[in-house]
Enzyme design. Structure first.
Site: not given
Length: 296
Positions: A257-260
Site C-alpha cells: 500500500i504505497p504511502c511512500h
C-alpha cells in the site's frame, strides 16, 4: 527458531543489512547536498569506502550511478512526476477505468474490515510471520489465509520490539514463525519480475475513510508520485488533505500500500512511518527501475 536457524538468519542478514545502512547514509548525504551536485569522492569519503566500491555498491542497489540517482531526489523531479501522475490518474477516472493496484506486474487486491470485525476474525487465527531482507533493510512480514496483514521495515537489532508490538496488536491470534515462507514472499514483493500467478492479497482493518484512502493509494502507479492534496482531490474531498495525510500515516502494510508515493505539495518527501530517508530511497529506487527499463 532453532539455534542453527538463528545463526543462519544472522549470517544472511548481516551483509545485506550493512549494505543498506551504507546506502541510507549515502542517500542522506546526497539529499543534503543535492543542490551542489556532490562528486563521487565526496560521497565515498562520507560513507568510508573507496570511490570504486561506492560506485559498485550503489550501482548494484539502484542500477544507476549516484550522480544519476541524485536527480530523482530533487524537488523539480518530484513536482514534475506529481503532475504526470495526477494527469494519468485523472484520465483513468474520466474513462471509468478501475481495478486492483499494480506493483511492477503484480496485482494487489485488498480485503478490508472494521477494527471490531478484524479483531473478532483474528481471534484464534494462525498468523505466520518472518523477518527477511529487502532492498530497504530488514522487514517483518505477517500473513494469514486471507492475505498479508502486516509489512513493516525493522531497524537492525529491533526484531524483539517488533514481535512484542505484533503480539500486543493481535493478542488472541496464534503467531507461528515461518522464516522460509516469509523470505520467499518478500523476495517476490520486491522483485521487478512478476511471480507465476501475478497477484497478492492484503487483509486490512480501518475506518471507512482510511480504507478509501488505502484503496486510492493502490491506484498510484509504480514510481508515481502525488501530493496529499492531489490524493484528496481524487477521492472527491479536495479540502481534506490533512485527513488524507492522517489516513496515509495509519497504513501498516509498507510498500504494497504505497504511502511512500505521497509527498508534500512543495515536492519535499515529508514524514514517513519508517523514516524519511527510507522514503526517499524507495521513491528513488522505483524511479531508477523505470529509468533503466525505459532508457529515459
Amino acid at each position: 527458531m532453532t539455534s542453527n536457524n538463528t545463526a543462519a538468519a544472522v549470517s544472511e542478514k548481516s551483509g545485506t543489512a550493512e549494505n543498506y545502512t551504507r546506502i541510507e547514509q549515502a542517500i542522506g548525504f546526497l539529499r543534503a547536498h543535492r543542490g551542489d551536485q556532490p562528486e563521487l569522492r565526496d560521497l565515498a569519503a562520507h560513507i568510508g569506502l573507496s570511490e570504486s566500491y561506492t560506485q559498485r555498491l550503489f550501482s548494484r542497489w539502484a542500477g544507476i550511478s549516484p550522480k544519476r540517482f541524485v536527480q530523482f531526489l530533487t524537488v523539480e523531479h518530484a513536482k514534475r512526476r506529481m503532475l504526470q501522475t495526477g494527469d494519468l490518474l485523472s484520465l483513468s477516472l474520466d474513462a471509468g477505468l478501475s481495478g486492483p493496484g499494480r506493483l511492477h506486474d503484480l496485482f494487489v487486491n485488498m480485503e478490508a474490515m472494521s477494527p471490531g470485525e478484524f479483531k473478532r476474525a483474528a481471534s484464534g487465527m494462525t498468523m505466520r510471520y518472518g523477518f527477511g531482507e529487502t532492498p530497504f533493510g530488514p522487514a517483518l512480514l505477517v500473513t494469514t489465509l486471507r492475505g498479508i496483514c502486516h509489512l513493516s521495515f525493522v531497524e537492525p537489532q529491533h526484531e524483539k520490539l517488533a514481535l512484542a508490538a505484533l503480539r500486543q496488536a493481535w493478542p488472541e491470534a496464534h503467531l507461528e514463525e515461518d522464516v522460509t515462507g516469509s523470505r520467499a514472499q518478500l523476495a517476490e514483493i520486491f522483485s521487478p519480475a512478476a511471480p507465476a500467478d501475478g497477484s497478492l492479497s492484503l487483509w486490512v482493518s480501518g475506518t471507512n475513510f482510511q480504507i478509501q484512502v488505502w484503496r486510492a493509494l493502490l491506484k498510484v502507479p509504480f514510481a508515481g508520485l502525488l501530493s496529499y492534496r492531489q490524493l484528496a482531490g481524487l477521492l472527491g474531498r479536495p479540502s481534506a488533505a490533512r485527513a488524507v495525510g492522517s489516513a496515509v500515516a495509519r497504513n501498516r502494510i509498507a510498500f504494497l500500500i504505497p504511502c511512500h508515493r505521497i509527498l508534500r505539495g512543495s515536492g519535499e518527501f515529508g514524514v514517513y512511518h519508517w523514516g524519511t530517508i527510507r522514503k526517499a530511497a524507495i521513491c528513488g529506487w522505483e524511479a531508477a527501475t523505470v529509468d533503466r527499463a525505459t532508457g529515459v
